[in-house]
Write an enzyme that holds these catalytic residues in place. Sequence first.
Site, PDB file in Angstrom:
ATOM      1  N   TYR A 148     135.118  78.111 -30.608  1.00 59.00           N
ATOM      2  CA  TYR A 148     134.176  78.560 -31.627  1.00 59.00           C
ATOM      3  C   TYR A 148     133.233  77.448 -32.136  1.00 59.00           C
ATOM      4  O   TYR A 148     132.551  77.730 -32.917  1.00 59.00           O
ATOM      5  CB  TYR A 148     134.922  79.177 -32.669  1.00 59.00           C
ATOM      6  N   LYS A 163     133.841  71.219 -35.789  1.00 54.84           N
ATOM      7  CA  LYS A 163     133.859  71.138 -34.373  1.00 54.84           C
ATOM      8  C   LYS A 163     132.654  71.254 -33.965  1.00 54.84           C
ATOM      9  O   LYS A 163     132.324  70.728 -32.780  1.00 54.84           O
ATOM     10  CB  LYS A 163     134.993  72.324 -34.040  1.00 54.84           C
TER      11      LYS A 163
END
Length: 283
Positions: A148, A163
């Site tokens: 994701y 991330k």
Amino acid sequence: MFGKDTLSNKSILVTGGSSGLGFSMAKRFAELGAKVAICGRNPEKLEKAASELSETKANILTHQVDVRDYEAVGIMIERLVEEFGELNGLVNNAAGNFLCATEDLSPNGFKSVVDIVLHGTFNCTHHFGKYLIDSGNTGNILNIITTYAESGCAFVMPSACAKAGVLAMSKSLAFEWATYGIRVNAIAPGPFPTKGAWTRLVPDPEFEKKFMRRIPAGRFGEHIELANLAVFLMSDLSPYVTGECVTIDGGERLQAGQFNYIAELAPRQEVREFLKKMRPAKE
Ligand code: HXC
């Protein structure tokens, strides 16, 4: 797939290496001949992990550190270089995450996840990269992100932001530091059950069942699968691979396909028969 000495010329630090996927990677590296250091916040967890890793007969070091602390990370890198003689691999695996509706998230909740994941990765990468560049050694960085990072994700927004930042860091540095012989890659794992992630992110058996239904391969990932991919990227078997993000998720990220929902409607044989019946007659 690999020889016992595939990593015998490597000394690798795995952040968050005392449990979960970090531990599984550290163990695989040790089995394949690497000197392995693991770091984390909890000294008991580190010692327990180190005693398991020692069964591989590899040279194992532990270091207690919070990756959010830039100075402390610098001290750790210096110590590992001194004790191993050199350090040529870094796996940025340490992460923080929890499920939360963003409207209920506190600024500190956002900050703590971004600090661990994005700043923590920067802190380790910056110290390690500077050490390699200053010493003229080559090396290898692997960042563990998630699928994701590209799509974003509801209820784990801070993790998705952090991330995504790590993915951008990987690609930026892969280019910037290629001239020094430093490779930077990422792995985007889909669902691999670990105690840390599961207690926070899959807190209920109903969640787990729904989660499983999203995965075309029909199962969760096994740690050894991810660990072997990490070995490949950290080893001399992939010298020309840099700036890459390899997804390992049993096809879970492909959920977006518009007609994929048909697979969910009935068992596959029924779906096939239904689709055959729906076929328009030839004109
Ligand atoms: C809302 C929460 C919360 C929750 C913590 N906070 N948990 N808010 N819902 N469930 C808030 C706190 O209230 C606090 O804000 C702030 O976050 C910091 O919390 P602390 O507990 O003080 O921080 P700290 O001790 O530093 O712990 C960091 C942590 C913790 C991220 C909150 O969960 C942690 O240490 N996690 C490390 C391990 C981990 O998360 N592993 C899973 C990674 S899995 P206030 O405002 O109250 O001060 C992963 C993979 C993703 O990332 C892919 C999966 C498929």
